[in-house]
Design an enzyme around this catalytic site. Structure first.
Site, mmCIF file in Angstrom:
data_model
loop_
_atom_site.group_PDB
_atom_site.id
_atom_site.type_symbol
_atom_site.label_atom_id
_atom_site.label_comp_id
_atom_site.label_asym_id
_atom_site.label_seq_id
_atom_site.Cartn_x
_atom_site.Cartn_y
_atom_site.Cartn_z
ATOM 1 N N TYR A 160 0.465 -1.438 0.088
ATOM 2 C CA TYR A 160 -0.121 0.253 0.115
ATOM 3 C C TYR A 160 0.967 1.283 0.288
ATOM 4 O O TYR A 160 2.537 1.622 0.360
ATOM 5 C CB TYR A 160 -0.848 -0.201 1.672
ATOM 6 C CG TYR A 160 -1.921 1.689 1.432
ATOM 7 C CD1 TYR A 160 -2.801 1.807 0.688
ATOM 8 C CD2 TYR A 160 -2.230 2.157 2.427
ATOM 9 C CE1 TYR A 160 -3.528 2.626 0.770
ATOM 10 C CE2 TYR A 160 -2.667 3.202 2.551
ATOM 11 C CZ TYR A 160 -2.932 3.148 1.681
ATOM 12 O OH TYR A 160 -4.082 3.882 2.197
ATOM 13 N N ASP B 251 -1.221 15.111 7.129
ATOM 14 C CA ASP B 251 -1.899 15.164 5.809
ATOM 15 C C ASP B 251 -3.441 15.213 5.826
ATOM 16 O O ASP B 251 -4.919 15.324 6.167
ATOM 17 C CB ASP B 251 -2.645 13.395 6.134
ATOM 18 C CG ASP B 251 -3.789 12.157 5.858
ATOM 19 O OD1 ASP B 251 -3.790 12.722 4.075
ATOM 20 O OD2 ASP B 251 -3.967 11.524 6.413
ATOM 21 N N ASP C 272 -3.385 4.993 -2.407
ATOM 22 C CA ASP C 272 -4.408 6.412 -1.827
ATOM 23 C C ASP C 272 -4.807 6.988 -2.454
ATOM 24 O O ASP C 272 -3.679 8.047 -3.067
ATOM 25 C CB ASP C 272 -4.342 6.396 -0.321
ATOM 26 C CG ASP C 272 -4.757 7.506 0.761
ATOM 27 O OD1 ASP C 272 -5.743 7.913 -0.051
ATOM 28 O OD2 ASP C 272 -4.293 7.695 2.089
ATOM 29 N N ASP D 118 -6.795 9.589 -2.477
ATOM 30 C CA ASP D 118 -7.439 10.797 -1.386
ATOM 31 C C ASP D 118 -8.814 10.790 -2.311
ATOM 32 O O ASP D 118 -9.691 9.652 -2.392
ATOM 33 C CB ASP D 118 -6.595 12.283 -1.400
ATOM 34 C CG ASP D 118 -5.636 11.902 -0.627
ATOM 35 O OD1 ASP D 118 -5.836 11.340 -0.421
ATOM 36 O OD2 ASP D 118 -4.677 12.870 -0.501
ATOM 37 N N HIS E 216 -7.965 3.577 -3.847
ATOM 38 C CA HIS E 216 -9.218 3.738 -3.056
ATOM 39 C C HIS E 216 -9.307 5.503 -3.036
ATOM 40 O O HIS E 216 -8.314 6.098 -3.425
ATOM 41 C CB HIS E 216 -9.417 3.621 -2.198
ATOM 42 C CG HIS E 216 -8.347 3.905 -0.941
ATOM 43 N ND1 HIS E 216 -8.668 5.035 -0.119
ATOM 44 C CD2 HIS E 216 -7.184 3.349 -0.217
ATOM 45 C CE1 HIS E 216 -7.127 5.020 0.876
ATOM 46 N NE2 HIS E 216 -6.406 4.416 0.494
ATOM 47 N N GLU F 166 -12.267 8.728 -1.564
ATOM 48 C CA GLU F 166 -12.996 8.448 -1.087
ATOM 49 C C GLU F 166 -14.107 9.780 -0.619
ATOM 50 O O GLU F 166 -13.898 10.452 -1.696
ATOM 51 C CB GLU F 166 -12.828 9.699 0.688
ATOM 52 C CG GLU F 166 -11.265 10.780 0.554
ATOM 53 C CD GLU F 166 -10.165 10.654 1.029
ATOM 54 O OE1 GLU F 166 -9.164 9.731 1.280
ATOM 55 O OE2 GLU F 166 -9.793 11.600 2.303
ATOM 56 N N CYS G 189 -7.285 13.569 7.564
ATOM 57 C CA CYS G 189 -7.216 12.239 8.541
ATOM 58 C C CYS G 189 -7.882 11.279 8.810
ATOM 59 O O CYS G 189 -9.018 11.789 9.352
ATOM 60 C CB CYS G 189 -5.820 11.939 9.148
ATOM 61 S SG CYS G 189 -5.706 10.460 10.037
ATOM 62 N N ARG H 108 -14.382 4.507 -0.662
ATOM 63 C CA ARG H 108 -13.772 4.633 0.763
ATOM 64 C C ARG H 108 -15.373 6.060 1.128
ATOM 65 O O ARG H 108 -15.039 7.140 0.620
ATOM 66 C CB ARG H 108 -12.367 5.110 0.926
ATOM 67 C CG ARG H 108 -11.808 6.097 2.103
ATOM 68 C CD ARG H 108 -11.184 6.098 2.844
ATOM 69 N NE ARG H 108 -10.978 7.117 3.838
ATOM 70 C CZ ARG H 108 -9.939 7.922 4.282
ATOM 71 N NH1 ARG H 108 -8.726 7.773 3.878
ATOM 72 N NH2 ARG H 108 -10.257 8.630 5.046
ATOM 73 N N GLU I 262 -14.834 3.986 6.271
ATOM 74 C CA GLU I 262 -13.279 4.552 7.259
ATOM 75 C C GLU I 262 -13.534 3.906 8.899
ATOM 76 O O GLU I 262 -14.178 4.864 9.013
ATOM 77 C CB GLU I 262 -12.784 6.117 6.790
ATOM 78 C CG GLU I 262 -11.510 6.559 7.513
ATOM 79 C CD GLU I 262 -9.961 5.877 7.299
ATOM 80 O OE1 GLU I 262 -10.448 4.469 7.795
ATOM 81 O OE2 GLU I 262 -9.796 6.680 7.242
ATOM 82 N N ASN J 234 -9.270 -1.111 8.327
ATOM 83 C CA ASN J 234 -8.137 0.055 8.039
ATOM 84 C C ASN J 234 -7.723 -0.326 9.927
ATOM 85 O O ASN J 234 -8.231 0.871 10.095
ATOM 86 C CB ASN J 234 -8.550 1.501 7.352
ATOM 87 C CG ASN J 234 -6.954 2.320 8.476
ATOM 88 O OD1 ASN J 234 -5.771 1.748 7.654
ATOM 89 N ND2 ASN J 234 -7.633 3.843 7.687
HETATM 90 C C1 LIG Z 1 -5.292 5.648 5.708
HETATM 91 C C2 LIG Z 1 -4.535 6.421 5.549
HETATM 92 O O1 LIG Z 1 -6.013 7.333 4.432
HETATM 93 C C3 LIG Z 1 -3.710 6.892 5.251
HETATM 94 O O2 LIG Z 1 -3.552 7.812 4.153
HETATM 95 O O3 LIG Z 1 -2.629 6.051 5.196
HETATM 96 C C4 LIG Z 1 -4.760 7.324 6.642
HETATM 97 C C5 LIG Z 1 -4.349 6.860 7.664
HETATM 98 C C6 LIG Z 1 -3.808 7.179 9.365
HETATM 99 O O4 LIG Z 1 -3.498 8.302 8.914
HETATM 100 O O5 LIG Z 1 -3.575 6.328 10.468
HETATM 101 C C7 LIG Z 1 -6.066 7.747 6.954
HETATM 102 O O6 LIG Z 1 -6.948 6.303 7.956
HETATM 103 O O7 LIG Z 1 -7.261 9.003 6.838
HETATM 104 MG MG LIG Z 2 -5.287 8.935 3.729
#
Ligand SMILES: C[C@](O)(C(=O)O)[C@H](CC(=O)O)C(=O)O
Ligand SMILES: [Mg+2]
Length: 295
Positions: A45, A60, A87, A89, A114, A116, A124, A159, A189, A211
């Site tokens: 991933y 993030d 990911d 986004d 994925h 979202e 996040c 997501r 999520e 997750n």
């Molecule tokens: C999965 C996730 O989108 C990521 O970017 O790795 C994050 C992980 C995290 O911040 O722990 C998320 O869950 O938003």
């Molecule tokens: Mg993410």
């Protein structure tokens, strides 16, 4: 890395069919992707949070672009033959941007993505005050993505971040609409309990991703439990990255405080271990045999 006859998407689907559930580990760069593969993992991933944090020193919060993420995708897929879930986004824009995102991801060797249902100014998934777009807007995002893929096996996961704002029933309702729009899987999520996982798995007949990110809203459930509850995939997005960071912190501190590395040497991978993952010695032998006459 060995040459593969099947497309990355097909290999992701095969890994999914052969593992119940499929563990997908975060690999922040090409080297850790090689490690995960040699250790025996079946899928890897690239975390959006990870790209922002590790490659750009940013939080993030939707500040990295398609090209920022593609650069890391290309490095990883060049080094590892494991199917890579990326990911993306919110897909980086409207219908045409999302279509381009999908085509670029495919061209860069990704197996799956994925996307979202948060607003573009995303957060996040395990932080408070997330905002989500309407179901219709997310359905349009998914349709654009599905329509754009050239490999029918390229895996497009939706997501939903809706659980935190709208609760279980509404989040499942959204997931149903996303599957109807063509999503191949659902990333639920920040759901938390056995009942949540079972409700998602029973309501939908596509693979569900759990997750299991640390220090968030979800307990560190074992893959056996999650599999029984109906999860088809278990994601560990930043686990190795968090451990690497802690190790680096200790090394920097120790060097500053003691004046050498002796106290932290046994926390380090040795030169030989580093080389073994890279196949360093095979490269060296090749050099020696190709250019033997120069010696
Ligand atoms: C999965 C996730 O989108 C990521 O970017 O790795 C994050 C992980 C995290 O911040 O722990 C998320 O869950 O938003
Ligand atoms: Mg993410």
């Amino acid at each position: 890395m060995t040459k593969q006859s099947h497309s990355p998407g097909k290999r992701f689907r095969e890994a999914l069919a052969n593992n119940h559930p499929l563990q997908i580990v975060g690999t922040i760069n090409a080297y850790t992707a090689i490690m995960a593969e040699k250790i025996g993992h079946q899928a890897i991933y690239l975390s959006g949070g990870g790209v922002a944090n590790a490659s750009y020193g940013l939080p993030d919060l939707g500040m990295t672009s398609l090209n920022d993420v593609l650069a890391d995708v290309q490095r990883i897929t060049a080094a590892s033959s494991l199917p890579l879930l990326v990911d993306i986004d919110t897909g980086w824009g409207g219908a045409f941007n999302i279509a381009k995102t999908i085509r670029d991801m495919e061209k860069s060797g990704a197996a799956a993505v994925h996307m979202e249902d948060q607003v573009a100014q995303k957060r996040c998934g395990h932080r408070p005050n997330k905002e989500i777009v309407s179901t219709q807007e997310m359905v349009d995002r998914i349709k654009s993505a599905v329509d754009a893929r050239t490999d029918p096996d390229f895996f497009i996961m939706a997501r939903t971040d809706a659980f935190a704002q709208e609760g279980l029933e509404k989040a499942i309702e959204r997931a149903r609409a996303y599957v109807e729009a063509g999503a191949d899987g659902i990333f639920a999520e920040a759901i938390q309990t056995q009942a949540h996982y079972e409700a998602f798995a029973q309501a939908l007949d596509v693979p569900i991703l759990a997750n299991i990110t640390e220090f968030g809203k979800t307990e560190l459930w074992n893959k056996a439990q999650l599999g029984q509850w109906g999860a088809a995939m278990v994601l560990y997005p930043l686990s190795a990255f968090r451990a690497m960071n802690k190790a680096a912190e200790n090394v920097y501190q120790s060097i500053l405080e003691t004046g050498d590395q002796k106290a932290v040497l046994d926390t380090m991978q040795t030169r030989m271990e580093l080389y073994d993952y890279l196949g360093y010695h095979e490269y060296e032998q090749k050099l020696d045999s190709l250019f033997a006459d120069k010696k």
